[in-house]
Design a protein around this motif. Sequence first.
Motif, short mmCIF file in Angstrom:
data_model
loop_
_atom_site.label_atom_id
_atom_site.label_comp_id
_atom_site.label_asym_id
_atom_site.label_seq_id
_atom_site.Cartn_x
_atom_site.Cartn_y
_atom_site.Cartn_z
N UNK A 125 24.20 -36.13 29.81
CA UNK A 125 23.04 -36.22 28.91
C UNK A 125 23.54 -36.12 27.48
N UNK A 126 22.94 -36.92 26.61
CA UNK A 126 23.28 -36.86 25.20
C UNK A 126 22.06 -37.08 24.33
N UNK A 127 21.93 -36.29 23.29
CA UNK A 127 20.87 -36.47 22.30
C UNK A 127 21.49 -36.27 20.92
N UNK A 128 21.26 -37.23 20.03
CA UNK A 128 21.77 -37.17 18.66
C UNK A 128 20.58 -37.28 17.72
N UNK A 129 20.46 -36.37 16.77
CA UNK A 129 19.36 -36.39 15.82
C UNK A 129 19.95 -36.22 14.42
N UNK A 130 19.79 -37.24 13.60
CA UNK A 130 20.26 -37.21 12.22
C UNK A 130 19.07 -37.08 11.28
N UNK A 131 19.23 -36.28 10.23
CA UNK A 131 18.16 -36.12 9.25
C UNK A 131 18.57 -36.75 7.93
N UNK A 132 17.70 -37.64 7.43
CA UNK A 132 17.89 -38.29 6.14
C UNK A 132 16.87 -37.71 5.16
N UNK A 133 17.33 -37.31 3.99
CA UNK A 133 16.45 -36.72 2.99
C UNK A 133 15.49 -37.73 2.41
N UNK A 134 14.61 -37.26 1.54
CA UNK A 134 13.58 -38.13 0.95
C UNK A 134 14.20 -39.27 0.17
N UNK A 135 15.40 -39.06 -0.37
CA UNK A 135 16.06 -40.12 -1.11
C UNK A 135 16.80 -41.12 -0.24
N UNK A 136 16.82 -40.88 1.07
CA UNK A 136 17.44 -41.81 2.00
C UNK A 136 18.85 -41.46 2.43
N UNK A 137 19.46 -40.45 1.82
CA UNK A 137 20.83 -40.10 2.18
C UNK A 137 20.91 -39.24 3.43
N UNK A 138 21.98 -39.43 4.19
CA UNK A 138 22.20 -38.62 5.39
C UNK A 138 22.53 -37.20 4.98
N UNK A 139 21.73 -36.22 5.46
CA UNK A 139 21.91 -34.83 5.05
C UNK A 139 22.36 -33.92 6.19
N UNK A 140 22.01 -34.28 7.42
CA UNK A 140 22.35 -33.41 8.55
C UNK A 140 22.54 -34.25 9.80
N UNK A 141 23.60 -33.97 10.55
CA UNK A 141 23.84 -34.60 11.84
C UNK A 141 23.85 -33.52 12.91
N UNK A 142 23.20 -33.81 14.04
CA UNK A 142 23.20 -32.87 15.15
C UNK A 142 23.41 -33.63 16.45
N UNK A 143 23.98 -32.95 17.42
CA UNK A 143 24.14 -33.57 18.73
C UNK A 143 24.11 -32.50 19.81
N UNK A 144 23.69 -32.92 20.98
CA UNK A 144 23.72 -32.09 22.19
C UNK A 144 24.21 -33.00 23.30
N UNK A 145 25.43 -32.79 23.76
CA UNK A 145 26.08 -33.72 24.68
C UNK A 145 26.82 -32.94 25.76
N UNK A 146 26.73 -33.42 27.00
CA UNK A 146 27.49 -32.76 28.05
C UNK A 146 27.37 -33.42 29.39
#
Length: 263
Positions: free
Chosen positions: A178-199
């Motif tokens: 199982x894998x889940x990746x969630x990236x957060x982009x700020x209001x200006x459009x830039x990538x600010x946070x990357x997260x993953x849960x994989x195993x």
Amino acid sequence: MSVDLWEGALIDAAIWHARAGDVARQFSYHALYAALPVDALEDGRLPLCPDRPGLWRLRRRDYGARDGSALSAFIRAQLAPVGLGHCMSTLVTMPRGLIHGFNPVSFWLARDEAGLRAVLAEVSNTFGESHLYLCRHADNRVITRSDRLTGEKLFHVSPFLPREGCYVFRFDAGPGRFGAWVDWFGAGGGLRLQTSMVGPARALTRASLRRAALSHPLQPLRVSGLIHWQAAKMASRGIRYRQKPPQLALRASQASTPENDDV
């Protein structure tokens, strides 16, 4: 033989967060999750049964409507309005431990004979609030491992991040992993946070569940502690702490793709 998440599984998940922008930090830990076919769970056909005592427990009121009602009714109520009420569902979650329960996020996977059609991400914060992000293509086509689904961030999670911008979700529902990746982009459009849960996934049996519960009886308490410890480290570095805003009235939203996206 690969383990199918729709037959029940344990997932040895590696959770990873990496912040970008003004501050670059990484935060990682391991946790053991369970993949629980919802109908089998409700019918008592799995080693883990709802609302029963044990070192590992699963309470209906921790999920969905949070009133103790049937989990199968809840997920069908989320899927039916978008034309996916026929799908089978599996809940990927961290069961409650001996004295505590906390899930930063649980994933409700929905599929039919063609493949994965939707994922309902049930996100919780440490203030006891939750939000539902229904991730699917606008035309309900199968979600592949490379597909990216975008939705507005409408829920306060971290006191070090504003409630704005958008999430980009990506999923891999196995078999055998199982894998889940969630990236957060700020209001200006830039990538600010990357997260993953994989195993990788392994079979869910009475024996494997017993070993997991005995080896991880306080797992949710440990995860909560790690989250608070990470927050303390960030505050000590002078990163701005944001007061929690009142939760929005909208408690469910969608992450999707335009209907005219290339298939």
